[in-house]
Design a protein around this motif. Structure first.
Motif, PDB file in Angstrom:
ATOM      1  N   ASP A   5     -21.628  46.017 122.557  1.00  0.00           N
ATOM      2  CA  ASP A   5     -20.427  46.321 123.403  1.00  0.00           C
ATOM      3  C   ASP A   5     -20.682  47.779 124.216  1.00  0.00           C
ATOM      4  O   ASP A   5     -21.137  48.416 123.573  1.00  0.00           O
ATOM      5  CB  ASP A   5     -19.054  46.282 122.963  1.00  0.00           C
ATOM      6  CG  ASP A   5     -17.842  46.135 123.759  1.00  0.00           C
ATOM      7  OD1 ASP A   5     -17.454  45.132 124.118  1.00  0.00           O
ATOM      8  OD2 ASP A   5     -17.398  47.166 124.145  1.00  0.00           O
ATOM      9  N   VAL A   6     -20.266  47.974 125.488  1.00  0.00           N
ATOM     10  CA  VAL A   6     -20.664  48.980 126.359  1.00  0.00           C
ATOM     11  C   VAL A   6     -19.699  50.152 125.751  1.00  0.00           C
ATOM     12  O   VAL A   6     -20.354  51.196 125.771  1.00  0.00           O
ATOM     13  CB  VAL A   6     -20.239  48.703 127.874  1.00  0.00           C
ATOM     14  CG1 VAL A   6     -18.892  48.792 128.136  1.00  0.00           C
ATOM     15  CG2 VAL A   6     -21.098  49.718 128.685  1.00  0.00           C
ATOM     16  N   HIS A   7     -18.704  49.764 124.878  1.00  0.00           N
ATOM     17  CA  HIS A   7     -17.994  51.081 124.571  1.00  0.00           C
ATOM     18  C   HIS A   7     -18.319  51.330 122.978  1.00  0.00           C
ATOM     19  O   HIS A   7     -18.490  50.413 121.978  1.00  0.00           O
ATOM     20  CB  HIS A   7     -16.345  50.593 124.363  1.00  0.00           C
ATOM     21  CG  HIS A   7     -16.006  50.414 125.588  1.00  0.00           C
ATOM     22  ND1 HIS A   7     -16.023  49.130 126.369  1.00  0.00           N
ATOM     23  CD2 HIS A   7     -15.583  51.383 126.962  1.00  0.00           C
ATOM     24  CE1 HIS A   7     -15.439  49.083 127.641  1.00  0.00           C
ATOM     25  NE2 HIS A   7     -15.377  50.299 127.938  1.00  0.00           N
ATOM     26  N   GLN A   8     -18.533  52.587 122.560  1.00  0.00           N
ATOM     27  CA  GLN A   8     -18.936  52.560 121.091  1.00  0.00           C
ATOM     28  C   GLN A   8     -17.797  52.004 120.214  1.00  0.00           C
ATOM     29  O   GLN A   8     -16.511  52.009 120.427  1.00  0.00           O
ATOM     30  CB  GLN A   8     -18.937  54.089 121.018  1.00  0.00           C
ATOM     31  CG  GLN A   8     -19.786  54.151 119.496  1.00  0.00           C
ATOM     32  CD  GLN A   8     -19.254  55.486 118.722  1.00  0.00           C
ATOM     33  OE1 GLN A   8     -17.946  56.051 118.870  1.00  0.00           O
ATOM     34  NE2 GLN A   8     -20.054  56.141 117.864  1.00  0.00           N
ATOM     35  N   GLY A   9     -18.290  51.336 119.198  1.00  0.00           N
ATOM     36  CA  GLY A   9     -17.443  50.625 118.173  1.00  0.00           C
ATOM     37  C   GLY A   9     -16.919  51.911 117.378  1.00  0.00           C
ATOM     38  O   GLY A   9     -17.249  51.726 116.040  1.00  0.00           O
ATOM     39  N   ASP A  10     -16.094  52.619 117.728  1.00  0.00           N
ATOM     40  CA  ASP A  10     -15.436  53.817 116.909  1.00  0.00           C
ATOM     41  C   ASP A  10     -14.545  53.193 115.843  1.00  0.00           C
ATOM     42  O   ASP A  10     -14.535  53.732 114.964  1.00  0.00           O
ATOM     43  CB  ASP A  10     -14.727  54.572 117.737  1.00  0.00           C
ATOM     44  CG  ASP A  10     -13.567  53.946 118.729  1.00  0.00           C
ATOM     45  OD1 ASP A  10     -13.652  52.667 119.245  1.00  0.00           O
ATOM     46  OD2 ASP A  10     -12.549  54.699 118.934  1.00  0.00           O
ATOM     47  N   GLY A  11     -13.882  51.753 115.767  1.00  0.00           N
ATOM     48  CA  GLY A  11     -13.193  51.328 114.867  1.00  0.00           C
ATOM     49  C   GLY A  11     -14.293  51.050 113.886  1.00  0.00           C
ATOM     50  O   GLY A  11     -13.823  51.354 112.558  1.00  0.00           O
ATOM     51  N   THR A  12     -15.138  50.200 114.091  1.00  0.00           N
ATOM     52  CA  THR A  12     -16.033  49.989 113.068  1.00  0.00           C
ATOM     53  C   THR A  12     -16.715  51.101 112.221  1.00  0.00           C
ATOM     54  O   THR A  12     -16.845  51.165 111.166  1.00  0.00           O
ATOM     55  CB  THR A  12     -17.239  48.897 113.684  1.00  0.00           C
ATOM     56  OG1 THR A  12     -16.699  47.766 114.383  1.00  0.00           O
ATOM     57  CG2 THR A  12     -18.165  48.491 112.625  1.00  0.00           C
ATOM     58  N   ALA A  13     -17.075  51.910 113.170  1.00  0.00           N
ATOM     59  CA  ALA A  13     -17.673  53.169 112.666  1.00  0.00           C
ATOM     60  C   ALA A  13     -16.886  54.126 111.701  1.00  0.00           C
ATOM     61  O   ALA A  13     -17.410  54.708 110.848  1.00  0.00           O
ATOM     62  CB  ALA A  13     -18.004  54.296 113.882  1.00  0.00           C
TER      63      ALA A  13
ATOM     64  N   ALA B 202     -21.631  40.379 120.798  1.00  0.00           N
ATOM     65  CA  ALA B 202     -22.355  40.382 121.764  1.00  0.00           C
ATOM     66  C   ALA B 202     -21.553  40.840 123.164  1.00  0.00           C
ATOM     67  O   ALA B 202     -21.232  39.784 123.982  1.00  0.00           O
ATOM     68  CB  ALA B 202     -22.952  38.801 122.006  1.00  0.00           C
ATOM     69  N   GLY B 203     -21.317  41.894 123.189  1.00  0.00           N
ATOM     70  CA  GLY B 203     -20.322  42.269 124.525  1.00  0.00           C
ATOM     71  C   GLY B 203     -21.149  42.207 125.702  1.00  0.00           C
ATOM     72  O   GLY B 203     -22.255  42.240 125.960  1.00  0.00           O
TER      73      GLY B 203
END
Length: 191
Positions: free
Chosen positions: A20-28, A113-114
């Motif tokens: 996805d174009v935004h960083q996956g800060d929640g997953t991180a 697959a963003g």
């Protein structure tokens, strides 16, 4: 225990491939123990217990200048420049996947697959073509299939007033999965 594979053994290593174009800060954030003073990915916490430590790894390709502006720390972080073209995006993805396969040796891949990476996405900031997105999806899914790694793919993102065009972008990953199924004659595997 996180998940059991087809052989009945517990899956110990899960790789999240977040495109996805935004960083996956929640997953991180699963990497960081809220009780720790460390900013690094040393421990994982789930309701105060370290259930995911050493089990959940994140590979994230994202627009460096896009929201969230303060980035979390992923296992593998690949911030990309604004207007990043297909070739740079895909070469970065291939290199990142090879590194993650060798180091993590995942037993399960969760793939985001963003579609907000598309060049006409109004919030995306990257310049990936429809063909580039198709090649990206093919790269991730085929590498999993070739290595015998189960993969679950989800669609994400997409900010476009043309809902039909957005729907076609979301359908790409499903079309790629069907293409790989046919090419690899996966029905013959008995799965």
């Amino acid at each position: 225990e996180f998940y059991r594979g087809e052989d009945g053994r517990p899956v110990e290593r899960v790789l999240v491939v977040d495109c996805d174009v935004h960083q996956g800060d929640g997953t991180a954030s699963f990497h960081v123990d809220p009780n720790s003073s460390s900013d690094g990915p040393a421990t994982s916490s789930f309701h105060g217990k370290n259930h995911l430590h050493g089990k959940l790894f994140t590979l994230d390709l994202h627009a460096a200048s896009n929201y969230p502006f303060a980035k979390a720390k992923c296992t593998y972080d690949y911030p990309l420049p604004d207007h990043c073209p297909d070739d740079l995006y895909l070469s970065t993805l291939e290199m990142a996947l090879d590194l993650a396969w060798n180091e993590v040796r995942p037993q399960l891949v969760l793939y985001n697959a963003g579609v907000d990476v598309h060049r006409s996405d109004r919030l995306g900031r990257l310049a990936i073509s429809r063909e580039g997105m198709k090649r990206r999806d093919y790269c991730v899914i085929s590498k999993c299939v070739e290595r015998g790694i189960p993969v679950a793919a989800v669609v994400g993102g997409g900010y476009d007033e043309d809902v039909r065009a957005l729907g076609r972008r979301h359908a790409l990953v499903h079309r790629v999965c069907a293409q790989i199924w046919r090419e690899k004659e996966m029905w013959k595997r008995g799965r």
